[in-house]
Design a protein around this motif. Structure first.
Motif, PDB file in Angstrom:
ATOM      1  N   ASN B 247       0.824  -1.112   0.110  1.00 40.61           N
ATOM      2  CA  ASN B 247      -0.061   0.277  -0.304  1.00 40.61           C
ATOM      3  C   ASN B 247       0.978   1.181   0.040  1.00 40.61           C
ATOM      4  O   ASN B 247       0.322   2.110   0.902  1.00 40.61           O
ATOM      5  CB  ASN B 247      -0.840   0.046   1.183  1.00 40.61           C
ATOM      6  CG  ASN B 247      -1.970  -1.100   1.598  1.00 40.61           C
ATOM      7  OD1 ASN B 247      -1.824  -2.109   0.228  1.00 40.61           O
ATOM      8  ND2 ASN B 247      -2.167  -1.498   2.959  1.00 40.61           N
ATOM      9  N   ARG B 248       2.254   1.057  -0.866  1.00 39.50           N
ATOM     10  CA  ARG B 248       3.093   2.458  -0.763  1.00 39.50           C
ATOM     11  C   ARG B 248       2.179   3.148  -2.686  1.00 39.50           C
ATOM     12  O   ARG B 248       2.491   2.367  -3.331  1.00 39.50           O
ATOM     13  CB  ARG B 248       4.139   1.809  -0.939  1.00 39.50           C
ATOM     14  CG  ARG B 248       4.554   1.379   0.227  1.00 39.50           C
ATOM     15  CD  ARG B 248       5.808   1.104   0.515  1.00 39.50           C
ATOM     16  NE  ARG B 248       6.843   2.850   0.615  1.00 39.50           N
ATOM     17  CZ  ARG B 248       7.287   2.822   0.032  1.00 39.50           C
ATOM     18  NH1 ARG B 248       8.415   2.348  -0.002  1.00 39.50           N
ATOM     19  NH2 ARG B 248       7.824   4.279  -0.069  1.00 39.50           N
ATOM     20  N   SER B 249       1.515   4.780  -2.077  1.00 41.04           N
ATOM     21  CA  SER B 249       1.594   5.466  -2.965  1.00 41.04           C
ATOM     22  C   SER B 249       2.525   6.570  -3.778  1.00 41.04           C
ATOM     23  O   SER B 249       2.652   6.202  -4.817  1.00 41.04           O
ATOM     24  CB  SER B 249       0.720   6.556  -2.882  1.00 41.04           C
ATOM     25  OG  SER B 249       0.714   7.069  -2.063  1.00 41.04           O
ATOM     26  N   MET B 250       3.258   7.064  -2.752  1.00 35.73           N
ATOM     27  CA  MET B 250       5.143   6.433  -3.717  1.00 35.73           C
ATOM     28  C   MET B 250       4.927   8.312  -3.805  1.00 35.73           C
ATOM     29  O   MET B 250       5.622   8.788  -4.587  1.00 35.73           O
ATOM     30  CB  MET B 250       5.708   5.954  -4.718  1.00 35.73           C
ATOM     31  CG  MET B 250       5.572   4.357  -4.504  1.00 35.73           C
ATOM     32  SD  MET B 250       7.342   4.444  -3.572  1.00 35.73           S
ATOM     33  CE  MET B 250       7.664   2.565  -4.043  1.00 35.73           C
TER      34      MET B 250
END
Ligand SMILES: [Zn+2]
Ligand SMILES: [Zn+2]
Lengths: 308, 385
Positions: B247-250
């Motif tokens: 769940n990393r949007s960056m």
């Protein structure tokens, strides 16, 4: 330890790169003069040591070695070792302070002795590299000579071409092995679920790095997903595996919580730039005829309608 | 806790290709300049930290062994630190830790890369997992462009806003004698320049450089005797992320926020926009500078485009960013982060010459390695606290 029998063991990978190395003024001068069968050293103005090949600085005192000298092609063997590729020796050239590492050429290695006199032998066709000085041969009668001031030096060789090729065998291990086995043989994409945060992790791994607990069940994932981010590659570079232009994409497969790195195809660079693919676009894998057990078993992802 | 200051800095003449010096000779050039700046010799130096990029850049493994002779550092403690683009700051942090631990009082940090020698994008692409994405990697450019594209949609980091960063930094580089790219550009020229990894275009990208930087750090007590103008380290940290975590949007760099929070706490910074007089941020592409405005709290999330458009980060603004020209003037990757730190020290000690921000007392430094994986922050001040 034996590897899990049902999975593949290793992936071969090569890193191959060209270089243009810079010798610097002193070593460049040394290399240039080998063509004239002259060995150039440098005398440290501060501590008077002489090193060969010439260096731009003195390792003994940290000073600038600013006086070039011509070193005699004769010296004394101080150590050697016999290898598959020949004999490597340390040669204390006359008048120098630091021995030179180079090749010793002899038909009878058993005759080599510490302290024996040697002299340089030269390559027939100089190319501007260290092996223009082909090596050192026995010279029992060579008198001990002196270094002389270096005059009329050739301009230094500035750059040398070099190539590095490194071969690797990367172990798949259990988790990658299971994933890529599934991709290769049954076109299954499998992740693992974290029992704590319930996220599905792809590629599969033994631990969830967010919760730091061991992962649990294997989960089959579809080959459809959402583009999280994408760019249009136009640049060409050494080692590139796909001819540009193409779309670099980070894709989150439906049901997964992590990014899969691939390309989006089936559209032009202009279409990609004008929004045919963008963050949020739904895509589906186009499988290749290849079965290599890698991500390249998918040719690319293609844009599909949201509710196909 | 012992206070620590920068007491000398040096940089080479950076260039696209330095054919006159070897890798070791390049590092030596910066070290000598730093020693001269501090009026010290190698006899005064207790330990050396060498910082350089991946060995693959120059094909020489363990280059620190080569540098020992070039630096006149025989029989001194010498270690090498490498951490991608953040290497130089990671090296400085290693020096600080040695001083804090009481192992040394005066440490020389030498950072360099000679990028003309190797294959840049191919080398950087090896930071990808060989099983997971490396065959599609374009150094960090493919990735960086992709998340810039995502920030356009979500945070309004437009191509125009990034082009303004290019215009500002390239203009500032005109005043920096160490910059080797000195050419002003317009927003229109940036927008019309050739796409490399769209939306990243040629003029969003810094040069590829040969160059080195050296910084001498000294403990309180020594620092004031070495120089009348020590640049005090008020905080420094370097953090990593879980690259492929769930769940990393960056959209924001998590390690940057973590590092900034810690350093601001140490330095007593509660309002970065108001408290800092100047910032030196490592912007490998223009889009990164926009992202860092937000990550460092110089503006709120989603307001970076407004901040650059307002002129606040110009030389004449209230928070000038990269008066040196940043990476756009020169980008010898292994040295770049240390150059940011050296430039910050020059600013707070009034030594920045034509690109000096008048009266600067507190400077912000940011650097990073990988894509968003490793991020460092430092605060440098003209006073100890
Ligand atoms: Zn000497
Ligand atoms: Zn978890």
């Amino acid at each position: 330890m034996t590897t899990t029998p049902e999975t593949m063991d290793f992936k071969n990978f090569q890193i191959a790169m060209p270089y243009t190395l810079t010798a610097g003024h002193a070593v460049g001068s040394f290399l240039a003069e080998l063509a004239h069968q002259r060995i150039i050293g440098a005398r440290c103005a501060k501590c008077d040591t002489v090193r060969v090949p010439a260096q731009d600085f003195c390792g003994d005192c940290g000073g600038e070695s600013n006086e070039f000298v011509v070193v005699p092609p004769t010296g004394t063997l101080t150590a050697w070792t016999v290898t598959d590729q020949g004999i490597i020796g340390l040669i204390a050239l006359d008048g120098t302070s630091v021995p030179l590492l180079h090749q010793v050429i002899t038909a009878t290695p058993s005759d080599l002795q510490v302290g024996m006199r040697v002299k340089a032998t030269w390559a027939a066709e100089p190319v501007g590299a260290m092996m223009d000085l082909a090596g050192f041969v026995s010279a029992p009668d060579a008198p001990v000579a002196q270094v002389e001031p270096a005059v009329d030096l050739s301009s230094p060789i500035e750059q040398l071409d070099y190539r590095m090729e490194l071969d690797y065998e990367h172990a798949y291990g259990h988790f990658y092995g299971t994933l890529f086995d599934g991709i290769k043989n049954s076109r299954r994409i499998r992740g693992v679920r974290c029992p704590s945060c319930r996220n599905v992790l792809l590629p599969p791994r033994p631990m969830c790095e967010a919760c730091y607990v061991p992962t649990g069940d294997w989960i089959d994932l579809p080959d459809t997903g959402i583009v999280q981010a994408c760019s249009v590659v136009h640049i060409e570079f050494v080692g590139q595996r796909i001819p540009p232009p193409y779309v670099y994409a980070e894709i989150v497969l439906e049901g997964s919580s992590t990014r899969l790195i691939h390309t989006v195809g089936g559209l032009s660079a202009e279409e990609a730039r004008s929004g045919a693919v963008r963050p949020g676009t739904r895509v589906k894998a186009v499988w290749s005829d290849r079965r290599t057990g890698g991500l390249s078993d998918i040719d690319y992802f293609e844009v599909v309608a949201d509710h196909e | 806790m012992t206070s620590i200051a920068i007491v000398g800095t040096g940089q080479t003449v950076h260039a696209r290709r330095r054919v006159d010096v070897s890798q070791a000779g390049l590092a030596r050039e910066a070290a000598i300049e730093a020693l001269n700046d501090a009026n010290l010799t190698m006899d005064d130096i207790d330990a050396v930290v060498v910082a350089s990029g991946p060995a693959m850049f120059g094909s020489v493994n363990q280059p620190e062994k080569w540098l020992v002779d070039a630096l006149g550092a025989r029989y001194k403690p010498v270690v090498r630190v490498t951490s991608g683009g953040g290497t130089g700051l990671a090296g400085a942090l290693q020096a600080i830790n040695q001083i804090k631990a009481g192992l040394a009082r005066r440490v020389l940090v030498v950072a360099y890369d000679k990028l003309s020698e190797g294959a840049l994008q191919a080398s950087i692409s090896t930071l990808y997992d060989p099983f997971w994405g490396r065959e599609f990697a374009v150094g960090i450019m493919g990735f960086s462009a992709a998340y810039w594209r995502a920030r356009m949609d979500r945070l309004g980091h437009t191509e125009e806003a990034a082009a303004m960063v290019a215009v500002k930094n390239r203009k500032n580089a005109m005043l920096n004698p160490k910059a080797h790219v000195k050419k002003e550009v317009t927003v229109e020229e940036v927008l019309a320049s050739k796409p490399l990894c769209w939306p990243i275009k040629v003029l969003d990208v810094p040069p590829i450089s040969d160059g080195a930087c050296a910084v001498i750090l000294a403990a309180e007590g020594d620092a004031e005797t070495i120089t009348n103008t020590p640049a005090w380290i008020r905080g420094m940290a370097y953090y990593a992320e879980a690259d492929n975590g769930p769940n990393r949007s960056m959209l924001q760099s998590e390690p940057l926020k973590t590092a900034a929070a810690r350093v601001y706490r140490n330095a007593g910074v509660t309002n970065p926009r108001r408290q800092f007089d100047v910032a030196e941020l490592q912007e490998p592409y223009t889009c990164f500078e926009l992202s860092y405005y937000e990550g460092l709290g110089l503006c709120a999330e989603g307001e970076a485009a407004e901040l650059i458009a307002s002129g606040a980060t110009q030389m004449t603004g209230d928070i000038p960013v990269n008066p040196s020209g940043g990476c756009m003037g020169a980008n010898p990757i292994g040295a770049t982060a240390l150059i940011r730190l050296a430039e910050a020290a020059m600013q707070v000690t009034g030594k920045a010459g034509a690109h000096q921000i008048k009266g600067a007392e507190l400077a912000l430094v940011q650097a990073g390695g990988g894509w968003a994986n490793l991020r460092g922050v430092a605060v440098v001040g003209s006073s100890k606290d």
